[in-house]
Write a protein that holds these residues in place. Structure first.
Motif, PDB file in Angstrom:
ATOM      1  N   LEU A 278       0.827  -1.208   0.000  1.00  0.00           N
ATOM      2  CA  LEU A 278       0.000   0.000   0.000  1.00  0.00           C
ATOM      3  C   LEU A 278       0.860   1.257   0.000  1.00  0.00           C
ATOM      4  O   LEU A 278       0.526   2.258  -0.639  1.00  0.00           O
ATOM      5  CB  LEU A 278      -0.941   0.004   1.212  1.00  0.00           C
ATOM      6  CG  LEU A 278      -1.921   1.179   1.312  1.00  0.00           C
ATOM      7  CD1 LEU A 278      -2.818   1.239   0.072  1.00  0.00           C
ATOM      8  CD2 LEU A 278      -2.763   1.077   2.577  1.00  0.00           C
ATOM      9  N   MET A 279       1.996   1.211   0.708  1.00  0.00           N
ATOM     10  CA  MET A 279       2.910   2.348   0.730  1.00  0.00           C
ATOM     11  C   MET A 279       3.447   2.638  -0.666  1.00  0.00           C
ATOM     12  O   MET A 279       3.619   3.809  -1.046  1.00  0.00           O
ATOM     13  CB  MET A 279       4.073   2.069   1.678  1.00  0.00           C
ATOM     14  CG  MET A 279       3.752   2.268   3.148  1.00  0.00           C
ATOM     15  SD  MET A 279       3.426   3.998   3.555  1.00  0.00           S
ATOM     16  CE  MET A 279       4.993   4.728   3.118  1.00  0.00           C
ATOM     17  N   ALA A 280       3.723   1.587  -1.433  1.00  0.00           N
ATOM     18  CA  ALA A 280       4.245   1.773  -2.787  1.00  0.00           C
ATOM     19  C   ALA A 280       3.228   2.512  -3.658  1.00  0.00           C
ATOM     20  O   ALA A 280       3.590   3.417  -4.427  1.00  0.00           O
ATOM     21  CB  ALA A 280       4.588   0.421  -3.410  1.00  0.00           C
ATOM     22  N   ALA A 321       5.156  -1.142  14.872  1.00  0.00           N
ATOM     23  CA  ALA A 321       6.305  -0.292  14.545  1.00  0.00           C
ATOM     24  C   ALA A 321       6.960  -0.756  13.256  1.00  0.00           C
ATOM     25  O   ALA A 321       7.203   0.037  12.337  1.00  0.00           O
ATOM     26  CB  ALA A 321       7.303  -0.303  15.699  1.00  0.00           C
ATOM     27  N   ASN A 322       7.245  -2.057  13.185  1.00  0.00           N
ATOM     28  CA  ASN A 322       7.924  -2.596  12.002  1.00  0.00           C
ATOM     29  C   ASN A 322       7.046  -2.589  10.770  1.00  0.00           C
ATOM     30  O   ASN A 322       7.518  -2.317   9.656  1.00  0.00           O
ATOM     31  CB  ASN A 322       8.381  -4.038  12.277  1.00  0.00           C
ATOM     32  CG  ASN A 322       9.515  -4.101  13.278  1.00  0.00           C
ATOM     33  OD1 ASN A 322      10.400  -3.269  13.270  1.00  0.00           O
ATOM     34  ND2 ASN A 322       9.472  -5.090  14.153  1.00  0.00           N
ATOM     35  N   PHE A 326       7.479   2.445  10.704  1.00  0.00           N
ATOM     36  CA  PHE A 326       8.721   2.668   9.961  1.00  0.00           C
ATOM     37  C   PHE A 326       8.489   2.860   8.461  1.00  0.00           C
ATOM     38  O   PHE A 326       9.013   3.815   7.868  1.00  0.00           O
ATOM     39  CB  PHE A 326       9.706   1.523  10.215  1.00  0.00           C
ATOM     40  CG  PHE A 326      10.076   1.362  11.666  1.00  0.00           C
ATOM     41  CD1 PHE A 326      10.114   2.447  12.529  1.00  0.00           C
ATOM     42  CD2 PHE A 326      10.377   0.116  12.184  1.00  0.00           C
ATOM     43  CE1 PHE A 326      10.439   2.302  13.863  1.00  0.00           C
ATOM     44  CE2 PHE A 326      10.706  -0.048  13.524  1.00  0.00           C
ATOM     45  CZ  PHE A 326      10.737   1.040  14.373  1.00  0.00           C
ATOM     46  N   PRO A 327       7.684   1.981   7.816  1.00  0.00           N
ATOM     47  CA  PRO A 327       7.448   2.199   6.382  1.00  0.00           C
ATOM     48  C   PRO A 327       6.702   3.498   6.082  1.00  0.00           C
ATOM     49  O   PRO A 327       6.815   4.040   4.981  1.00  0.00           O
ATOM     50  CB  PRO A 327       6.589   0.988   5.981  1.00  0.00           C
ATOM     51  CG  PRO A 327       6.877  -0.049   7.004  1.00  0.00           C
ATOM     52  CD  PRO A 327       7.079   0.716   8.276  1.00  0.00           C
ATOM     53  N   THR A 328       5.948   4.005   7.065  1.00  0.00           N
ATOM     54  CA  THR A 328       5.185   5.242   6.850  1.00  0.00           C
ATOM     55  C   THR A 328       6.032   6.482   7.074  1.00  0.00           C
ATOM     56  O   THR A 328       6.027   7.412   6.254  1.00  0.00           O
ATOM     57  CB  THR A 328       3.957   5.288   7.771  1.00  0.00           C
ATOM     58  OG1 THR A 328       3.129   4.150   7.528  1.00  0.00           O
ATOM     59  CG2 THR A 328       3.140   6.559   7.522  1.00  0.00           C
ATOM     60  N   LEU A 329       6.767   6.528   8.175  1.00  0.00           N
ATOM     61  CA  LEU A 329       7.473   7.755   8.562  1.00  0.00           C
ATOM     62  C   LEU A 329       8.878   7.890   7.977  1.00  0.00           C
ATOM     63  O   LEU A 329       9.283   8.994   7.597  1.00  0.00           O
ATOM     64  CB  LEU A 329       7.547   7.852  10.090  1.00  0.00           C
ATOM     65  CG  LEU A 329       6.225   8.072  10.835  1.00  0.00           C
ATOM     66  CD1 LEU A 329       6.476   8.228  12.326  1.00  0.00           C
ATOM     67  CD2 LEU A 329       5.494   9.293  10.296  1.00  0.00           C
TER      68      LEU A 329
END
Length: 418
Positions: A278-280, A321-322, A326-329
């Protein structure tokens, strides 16, 4: 701007929906990736490319190896033997729990595997010693989440992978050292506030009840040592090395791979990989750029690190967190540092994010804190009132730990390691 907002709202909605409905955020993220891709005109190959294949193999390899060692009691027995070394000096036991968790976590498995063993052991020990379960369990959590920032452990691997995609290298060890320092301060405050130094010396661990390492467990310890040497010394991929060592242990019949497969936290792997997908899509639609500008608008060179540490801590109370924080911030820090200017660096902000997110793990909403609550309830048959009290105190300790990291960032503590 419209597509950027939609992308960012969708990412936020995935996190909120997963928390409210108690659904794995990775599943939610994968489900929303298609819808967001259709709205934003993102092609299917871009969505598939967002799946972190290398990271998946790396995490699965390390998790599988240490689940093998968890299943044959190698990690549990190693922890007990380290604690029994203190003899009558029981005021050292919380410190040794912290160090044991830290070392075991840093050696490869990371916080997830170590917490599942050490917290249960620490809370059980606290009941036997009439000590605070928050002190003993909290030291186990802080040790585990501090060690997991190691370059060969779960968080360290994830941070290294994310920063590599951003074009940065050589950050793994400085991040580990900086996080270890902030984490140690939190542990010292916990030890002092809960009076770990006053634990009664007449209460000791039953040395006679600790068995010797059997042949299978000795092979497991040898595997850990070899893993460290090959990965740290020779710079081989930790996931592939873990699979190779796991195969050797299986062929030597020193582990039970079928039982170990059941111990692998598949939900965590789905969470991490799903959010990455989703981040991609979000990044391709400009959502990450928008988030960077929003955060940067509230920061200056003095408040950037503490504010992003606080943001990471708050997010970590309600999500992984993992897998989420982390992938968001982390992908936003380069733009934030560039917009804020001054002495703020990318490395400093990454440390602040990892520091704030990891110490929040004492919260009863997180895996670590919930294990303390569950273990203590099981050990003592605690009443509903006692459970509620422990829940509130765990949340208070978690908040205090996040504040300590925020203050550490505010006074420039992380700059010392940049």
């Amino acid at each position: 701007m419209g597509l950027q907002i939609i992308a960012l709202v969708t990412l936020t909605a995935a996190i909120v929906l997963g928390f409210v409905k108690k659904i794995n955020v990775g599943i939610v993220s994968l489900g929303l990736s298609l819808a967001l891709g259709l709205v934003g005109g993102v092609k299917a190959n871009v969505i598939f490319a967002g799946f972190p294949g290398k990271l998946f193999i790396t995490l699965l390899g390390t998790m599988f190896l240490f689940c093998l060692l968890q299943e044959n009691k190698t990690l549990e027995l190693l922890s007990k033997k380290m604690v029994v070394l203190v003899g009558k000096h029981t005021y050292l036991i919380p410190i040794l729990i912290y160090l044991s968790s830290f070392i075991l976590s840093a050696a490869g498995p990371g916080a997830i595997s170590v917490q599942s063993v050490m917290i249960i052991f620490a809370v059980s020990l606290s009941v036997q010693m009439n000590a605070s379960p928050i002190l003993m369990g909290g030291m186990a959590i802080l040790g585990a989440v501090g060690g997991t920032a190691s370059p060969i452990a779960l968080t360290g691997i994830i941070v290294t992978d994310i920063t590599a995609e951003m074009g940065y290298s050589g950050l793994a060890m400085p991040v580990f050292i900086g996080i270890s320092a902030a984490n140690l301060i939190c542990a010292l405050v916990l030890y002092i506030v809960f009076k770990g130094y006053r634990l009664k010396s007449e209460v000791t661990v039953n040395r006679a009840g600790i068995p010797k390492f059997n042949k299978q467990q000795k092979l497991g310890i040898a595997a850990i040592i070899i893993l460290i040497i090959i990965v740290v010394g020779l710079q081989y991929d930790v996931g592939l090395v873990s699979f190779a060592l796991a195969l050797i242990l299986i062929l030597c019949k020193s582990v039970n791979e079928k039982a170990a497969f059941k111990l692998i936290p598949w939900n965590v792997l789905i969470l991490i990989c799903g959010v990455n997908v989703l981040m991609a899509v979000t990044k391709d639609m400009g959502g990450i750029d928008l988030l960077s500008r929003i955060l940067a608008s509230m920061m200056n060179q003095y408040t950037a690190s503490p504010l992003i540490a606080l943001t990471a801590g708050l997010m970590s109370w309600f999500s992984s967190a993992n897998g989420v924080v982390f992938p968001t911030l982390i992908p936003t820090v380069a733009d934030i540092a560039g917009n804020v200017g001054g002495t703020v660096t990318v490395l400093e902000m990454i440390m602040a994010i990892v520091g704030g997110a990891t110490v929040a793990g004492i919260s009863p909403l997180s895996t670590g804190g919930s294990l303390i609550l569950a273990s203590y309830t099981q050990e003592t048959d605690a009443t509903d009132k006692e459970q509620q009290s422990l829940f509130a105190r765990l949340f208070g300790v978690s908040f205090a730990a996040v504040v300590i990291v925020v203050v550490f960032a505010l006074i420039g503590g992380f700059k010392l390691f940049c």
